[in-house]
Design an enzyme around this catalytic site. Structure first.
Site, mmCIF file in Angstrom:
data_model
loop_
_atom_site.group_PDB
_atom_site.id
_atom_site.type_symbol
_atom_site.label_atom_id
_atom_site.label_comp_id
_atom_site.label_asym_id
_atom_site.label_seq_id
_atom_site.Cartn_x
_atom_site.Cartn_y
_atom_site.Cartn_z
ATOM 1 N N GLY A 11 9.681 38.584 74.615
ATOM 2 C CA GLY A 11 9.234 38.665 73.237
ATOM 3 C C GLY A 11 7.796 39.119 73.103
ATOM 4 C CB CYS A 12 5.038 37.736 71.042
ATOM 5 S SG CYS A 12 5.828 37.795 69.417
ATOM 6 C CB ALA A 13 4.602 36.907 76.421
#
Length: 364
Positions: A148-150
């Site tokens: 995801g966002c990482a």
């Protein structure tokens, strides 16, 4: 060959879809979509939730499809087909621009790292991008899904390791089409907030060891000093996807800003420790802007001055949260700012499902 020298960034580039939506338009869409659900409840409830649109720190976003596409109900296979159709050319644009800025022949690339979590494809989309970008057919492919966002920060960290091991340049591409995961059947507040925050985009970074990366060449980007990863136990419920009949249903907790306040100082201190420094010695902070409340939480937890995360706030304002490529958008803007270059250490960091932190230490 095995690289024994240093590794750094040759170029960063980003690409956005053509369809722009303002926050006022997103708010009107949310009101029309969710209003029937809140009928019969306290009339102030919908207005209270819609207030999040005014306080999200977002003004415009770019979407993979025209506005009216989202008014229609789409099956999971239809949405996933749209993901593949739109993600490949968008990721290609970012990759081509990064290679062009790096002055690199595509056949010199030794590995491609592709981060994406908003659609499914087997083979993973990097197989298509190898051909679209003219990379060598023996290039190492490293798809990253589920971060995801990482994903963007993790991809950059993995690229550093690969570049050192292979002794060749590595192309990182992060591409997300968050808007295509919108679910008509999901009337939870999490879905309403997702409409206030998430957009679509792609970004690419070329990472290379010496001699491609030359610290004496002012056209080269920062040196990458080390990677950082940290997983918090028993935190799977904080962020991720739940699979439903209509597709990927967003899962993220309102406790995330609180977690940043609680764990942020230690995460930054531990990351700085990778290169033997204290947190206070990190001159540059390039953080993924998960939302205005997340950035405010970083300010509070780390005692930052108001403009310290200005590039993250600017990306959030103009593009929203695009998941994995967002921190690379911030990185691109950061590197283009002549005031940032000071030969000082910094940290690029993203938080994602796991719940985890993924980062890269650099010098710029």
């Amino acid at each position: 060959m095995l690289s024994r020298g240093r590794t750094g960034v040759l170029a960063v580039a980003s690409a956005s879809p053509a369809h722009v939506i303002t926050q006022a338009q997103a708010k009107a869409f949310a009101r029309s979509f969710f209003d029937d659900y809140f009928m019969g409840r306290d009339g102030a409830v919908i207005d209270r939730f819609l207030g999040a649109y005014d306080n999200a720190g977002v003004e415009t976003r770019q979407l993979a499809r025209p506005h009216d596409w989202y008014q229609q109900l789409h099956s999971f296979p239809d949405k996933n087909a749209a993901y593949i159709e739109q993600a490949v050319p968008l990721a290609r644009r970012a990759g081509e621009l990064a290679l062009q800025r790096a002055g690199l022949d595509p056949t010199e690339v030794g590995a491609i790292v592709f981060a994406s979590s908003t659609g499914l494809s087997t083979p993973s989309l990097d197989a298509r991008l190898v051909q679209e970008l003219g990379l060598a057919r023996d290039v190492a492919r490293v798809p990253l899904w589920g971060l995801g966002c990482a994903g963007g920060s993790a991809g950059l960290a993995r690229a550093r390791t690969l570049a050192m091991g292979l002794g060749k340049p590595v192309l990182v591409i992060a591409c997300e089409l968050c808007s295509l995961t919108f679910m008509h059947g999901d009337r939870r507040s999490a879905n309403l907030i997702a409409v206030a925050l998430f957009g679509d985009g792609a970004a690419a970074v070329v990472v290379a060891p010496e001699p491609w990366w030359d610290p004496q060449n002012p056209a080269c980007g920062p040196e990458l000093l080390g990677g950082y990863s940290r997983l918090l136990d028993d935190s799977e419920d904080i962020m991720g996807w739940d699979l439903a009949d209509e597709g990927l249903r967003v899962r993220f907790s309102p406790t995330i800003p609180g977690l940043v306040i609680q764990h942020g100082p230690q995460l930054v201190a531990d990351a700085a420790g990778v290169i033997g420094l204290g947190a206070e010695q990190l001159k540059h902070l390039v953080f993924h802007p998960g939302g205005r409340k997340v950035l405010d939480a970083y300010d509070q937890a780390l005692g930052l001055e108001p403009d310290r995360l200005r590039h993250a706030r600017a990306v959030l304002r103009e593009h929203g949260n695009m998941s994995s490529p967002t921190v690379l958008f911030v990185f691109e803007r950061f590197l283009a700012d002549p005031q940032t270059r000071s030969n000082q250490p910094g940290l690029l960091l993203g938080l994602g499902p796991g719940f985890c932190a993924e980062g890269v230490l650099f010098r710029w």
